[in-house]
Design a protein around this motif. Structure first.
Motif, PDB file in Angstrom:
ATOM      1  N   SER A  62      40.110  76.075 -31.951  1.00 52.59           N
ATOM      2  CA  SER A  62      39.413  76.358 -30.933  1.00 52.59           C
ATOM      3  C   SER A  62      38.508  77.019 -29.842  1.00 52.59           C
ATOM      4  O   SER A  62      37.810  78.469 -30.100  1.00 52.59           O
ATOM      5  CB  SER A  62      37.903  75.321 -31.356  1.00 52.59           C
ATOM      6  OG  SER A  62      38.146  74.373 -29.959  1.00 52.59           O
TER       7      SER A  62
ATOM      8  N   SER B 185      36.516  72.493 -29.748  1.00 51.07           N
ATOM      9  CA  SER B 185      35.725  71.774 -30.845  1.00 51.07           C
ATOM     10  C   SER B 185      34.717  70.138 -30.473  1.00 51.07           C
ATOM     11  O   SER B 185      34.398  70.016 -29.391  1.00 51.07           O
ATOM     12  CB  SER B 185      35.676  71.909 -32.122  1.00 51.07           C
ATOM     13  OG  SER B 185      36.818  70.578 -32.524  1.00 51.07           O
TER      14      SER B 185
ATOM     15  N   ASP C  83      37.884  74.347 -40.262  1.00 53.63           N
ATOM     16  CA  ASP C  83      36.955  75.665 -39.666  1.00 53.63           C
ATOM     17  C   ASP C  83      35.536  74.725 -39.417  1.00 53.63           C
ATOM     18  O   ASP C  83      34.829  74.958 -39.104  1.00 53.63           O
ATOM     19  CB  ASP C  83      37.081  76.784 -39.146  1.00 53.63           C
ATOM     20  CG  ASP C  83      38.376  76.911 -38.887  1.00 53.63           C
ATOM     21  OD1 ASP C  83      38.864  76.775 -37.873  1.00 53.63           O
ATOM     22  OD2 ASP C  83      38.867  78.370 -38.692  1.00 53.63           O
TER      23      ASP C  83
ATOM     24  N   HIS D 177      35.193  71.199 -37.983  1.00 52.67           N
ATOM     25  CA  HIS D 177      35.227  71.536 -36.163  1.00 52.67           C
ATOM     26  C   HIS D 177      34.371  72.207 -35.918  1.00 52.67           C
ATOM     27  O   HIS D 177      33.865  72.900 -35.036  1.00 52.67           O
ATOM     28  CB  HIS D 177      36.723  72.234 -35.959  1.00 52.67           C
ATOM     29  CG  HIS D 177      37.427  70.784 -36.161  1.00 52.67           C
ATOM     30  ND1 HIS D 177      39.082  71.416 -35.621  1.00 52.67           N
ATOM     31  CD2 HIS D 177      37.093  69.910 -36.173  1.00 52.67           C
ATOM     32  CE1 HIS D 177      39.523  70.185 -35.215  1.00 52.67           C
ATOM     33  NE2 HIS D 177      38.910  69.082 -36.024  1.00 52.67           N
ATOM     34  N   THR D 178      32.993  72.813 -36.794  1.00 57.16           N
ATOM     35  CA  THR D 178      31.841  73.856 -36.385  1.00 57.16           C
ATOM     36  C   THR D 178      31.416  73.064 -36.066  1.00 57.16           C
ATOM     37  O   THR D 178      30.890  72.411 -37.153  1.00 57.16           O
ATOM     38  CB  THR D 178      31.940  75.003 -37.438  1.00 57.16           C
ATOM     39  OG1 THR D 178      32.943  75.688 -37.649  1.00 57.16           O
ATOM     40  CG2 THR D 178      30.486  75.576 -37.221  1.00 57.16           C
TER      41      THR D 178
ATOM     42  N   ALA E 134      34.129  80.352 -31.669  1.00 58.24           N
ATOM     43  CA  ALA E 134      35.437  80.800 -31.455  1.00 58.24           C
ATOM     44  C   ALA E 134      35.767  82.391 -32.007  1.00 58.24           C
ATOM     45  O   ALA E 134      36.638  82.882 -31.946  1.00 58.24           O
ATOM     46  CB  ALA E 134      36.718  80.073 -33.072  1.00 58.24           C
TER      47      ALA E 134
END
Length: 591
Positions: free
Chosen positions: A41, A90, A130, A133-134, A183
């Motif tokens: 990240s 993250s 992603d 991890h967001t 990111a």
């Protein structure tokens, strides 16, 4: 250390990417180190640290766990009163580091925590990874125990975000701050040249003083007191601040108390230091509180809890109380680390060390410069003697006594102690002699705190020593790898009772309250069958280690070898098997 991990071709003279801006701001703020455990990240930011800054100012410190990322920065701040940087990957890295952040929050230390999320733009996210991890509001994970958080939405917004974060974390009362970097924004090329703002124009404000009228009122109260009592809690590491505290106590003729939970604030072998620094008040301390006619709290942590040990009705304490603290600025509804509301006849919203500097001349004028202390000693600390069975075993206090006997004229920094520490043998004589508790009372912090403190003192010639519990060590032991890799010397001593012993005490208390067998307290608590080979775990990371040592003569020899290694620039680890028990038993609910 500067010659470690240097890029093959270091440095880039031009800002080109979003993450370059964040990295450049850390350098402009003169942040010396940045601890991290890598994560995709913030791969753009990582590249900027290496290939834009050349891995210098800040220099990266690779850690094997996010817990250590934060605890190393925490230990550094304990020594310097300045913020180091820490990066958490993250949401998952942030979740891992939350215990350390809470420790640093409760300990009121500065820290620049940077993180990452996203990409926030969904069209730039890779499938699966992603997305998980967001987070839409990642700062919410730590908002209850950070001073401020932000997530800048453009490269142009990054400088102000980082400047504000640094200004806030560096201002009293200090606490960690968190800045989350998208990111996608990190990896976005700058569309035009950027000029960074001059950081000198965004410095933190000076610590706030007290109103002069209030200073004069408290000075008159102290001057007229027959039995004044000073409680020195949080204070800076500055030698001049330490010296002023001593002069003030001697001028006022006040008895002094300090806490083993806080960093050294007053010489504990001084004749006016009434009782050894404590977790809980002993009989002599309680009597002194009852007899005091004026109590001045200099940012004492949990003043109401202090008084509660003398009377359940703290508002009925006879002494006039002045409480000097800025801590209420940080109090919120999420955490109860504000403690019980203390009675205070004279509440003072000011920095405690600044207030001492104000109070000294005011009191000198009232007393005509005459010192009220007659030179007689009120110090009740016992002699530093080993337990009766020291030739056959090690009692918890024996570790403290052994350090006293081997310290000699050395200036050591004690980075950490266990809950079993007596505090009545090893005296603190300057502001770097002891760095206090880990703050939030969670496990896994001790090894990392020690590494961070040793990093801050690495080139001073002052050895760093820590006395750790076995549970704390087991959960934080991979912090030792960072110490070895970056040539950071420290002496790690494990006071190993092979148990989660604090919880044994609690299980015994519950059993007694319920009329059940207290002898079952060990079940689900003992770290035995098999015993963990802690020295082997240290050696596996490259640390010179020995143990278990089981008698005081063996311990003394191990300490000699350990101190010699640290003074030669190498970390060293000793596993000392101690008899289960505490020099000062903790309170349990229901007692």
């Amino acid at each position: 250390m500067q010659d470690l991990e240097r890029p093959a071709v270091g440095g880039n003279p031009r800002l080109e990417w979003g993450s370059d801006v964040a990295a450049a701001m850390l350098r402009a703020l003169d942040i010396p180190y940045i601890a991290l455990n890598p994560g995709a990240s913030y791969r753009g930011f990582h590249d900027s640290l290496v290939n834009y800054l050349g891995n210098a100012t800040p220099q990266m410190l690779l850690c094997l766990n996010e817990d250590h990322v934060v605890s190393i920065a925490h230990g550094y701040a304990k020594v310097t009163d300045k913020a180091m940087a820490a990066v958490l990957h993250s949401n998952v890295g942030l979740l891992h580091g939350t215990m350390g952040i809470f420790n640093a929050w409760c300990d009121r230390v500065p820290m620049m925590i940077l993180g990452a999320t996203g990409p926030v733009d969904a069209t730039k996210r890779r499938p699966w990874i992603d997305w998980i991890h967001t987070a839409k509001d990642q700062g919410a994970l730590v908002r209850g125990y950070t001073k401020w958080d932000d997530e800048p939405r453009s490269a142009e917004a990054m400088p102000e975000s980082i400047l504000r974060a640094h200004q806030l974390t560096s201002s009293l009362p200090r606490a960690p701050v968190y800045v989350c970097l998208d990111a996608g924004l990190q990896e976005q090329k700058l569309e035009r040249e950027m000029e960074l703002p001059p950081v000198a124009r965004y410095a933190p404000p000076a610590p706030p003083p007290a109103p002069e009228a209030l200073v004069e009122e408290i000075a008159a109260l102290v001057a007229g007191a027959e039995r004044p009592l000073f409680l020195f809690g949080r204070g800076s590491r500055a030698q001049e601040a330490w010296d002023r505290r001593v002069r003030l106590a001697e001028l006022a003729g006040a008895s002094v108390m300090t806490s083993i939970r806080e960093r050294a604030a007053f010489p504990t072998d001084h004749p006016l230091h009434l009782v050894p620094p404590f977790y809980w008040l002993n009989a002599a301390a309680k009597q002194a509180v009852k007899e005091a006619d004026v109590i001045v709290s200099f940012d004492w942590v949990d003043l109401n809890g202090f008084l509660l040990q003398v009377t359940r009705r703290t508002e009925k304490v006879a002494a006039k109380i002045a409480h000097v603290s800025l801590d209420s600025v940080l109090h919120n509804g999420w955490s109860m680390d504000h403690f019980g509301l203390p009675p205070a006849d004279l509440p003072v919203m000011a920095d405690a060390d600044t207030f001492v500097a104000q109070l000294l001349p005011a009191l000198e004028r009232l007393l005509g410069g005459a010192r009220r202390w007659d030179g007689a000693s009120r110090n009740t600390a016992p002699a530093a003697e080993y337990s009766d069975n020291a030739a056959q075993e090690i009692a918890p206090r024996d570790v403290e006594v052994a350090l006293v006997k081997l310290r000699g004229e050395r200036k050591l920094t004690l980075a950490h102690v266990t809950i079993g520490w007596a505090g009545n043998a090893y005296h603190f004589r300057d502001p770097l002699d002891f760095l206090g508790h880990d703050g939030g009372a969670g496990l896994a912090a001790g090894p990392g705190l020690t590494v961070g403190a040793a990093l801050a003192l690495r080139d001073t010639g002052r050895p760093v020593v820590a006395v750790l519990g076995d549970g704390d060590t087991l959960q934080g032991i991979t912090a030792l790898w960072t110490a070895v890799h970056y040539r950071i010397p420290a002496l790690f001593i494990v006071s190993n009772n092979r148990s989660n012993f604090n919880d044994e005490i609690h299980q015994e208390a519950v059993a007694k309250i319920r009329g059940r067998p207290p002898e079952n307290r060990w079940i689900g608590q003992r770290i035995a069958d098999p015993e963990v080979d802690l020295s082997a775990m240290a050696r596996a990371q490259g640390v010179e280690a020995e143990g278990p040592v089981r008698t005081v003569p063996e311990l003394e020899e191990a300490l000699r070898r350990g101190l010699a290694a640290v003074e030669a620039g190498r970390p060293y680890f000793i596993d000392a098997h101690v008899v289960p028990g505490y020099a000062s038993p903790p309170l349990s609910r229901g007692e």
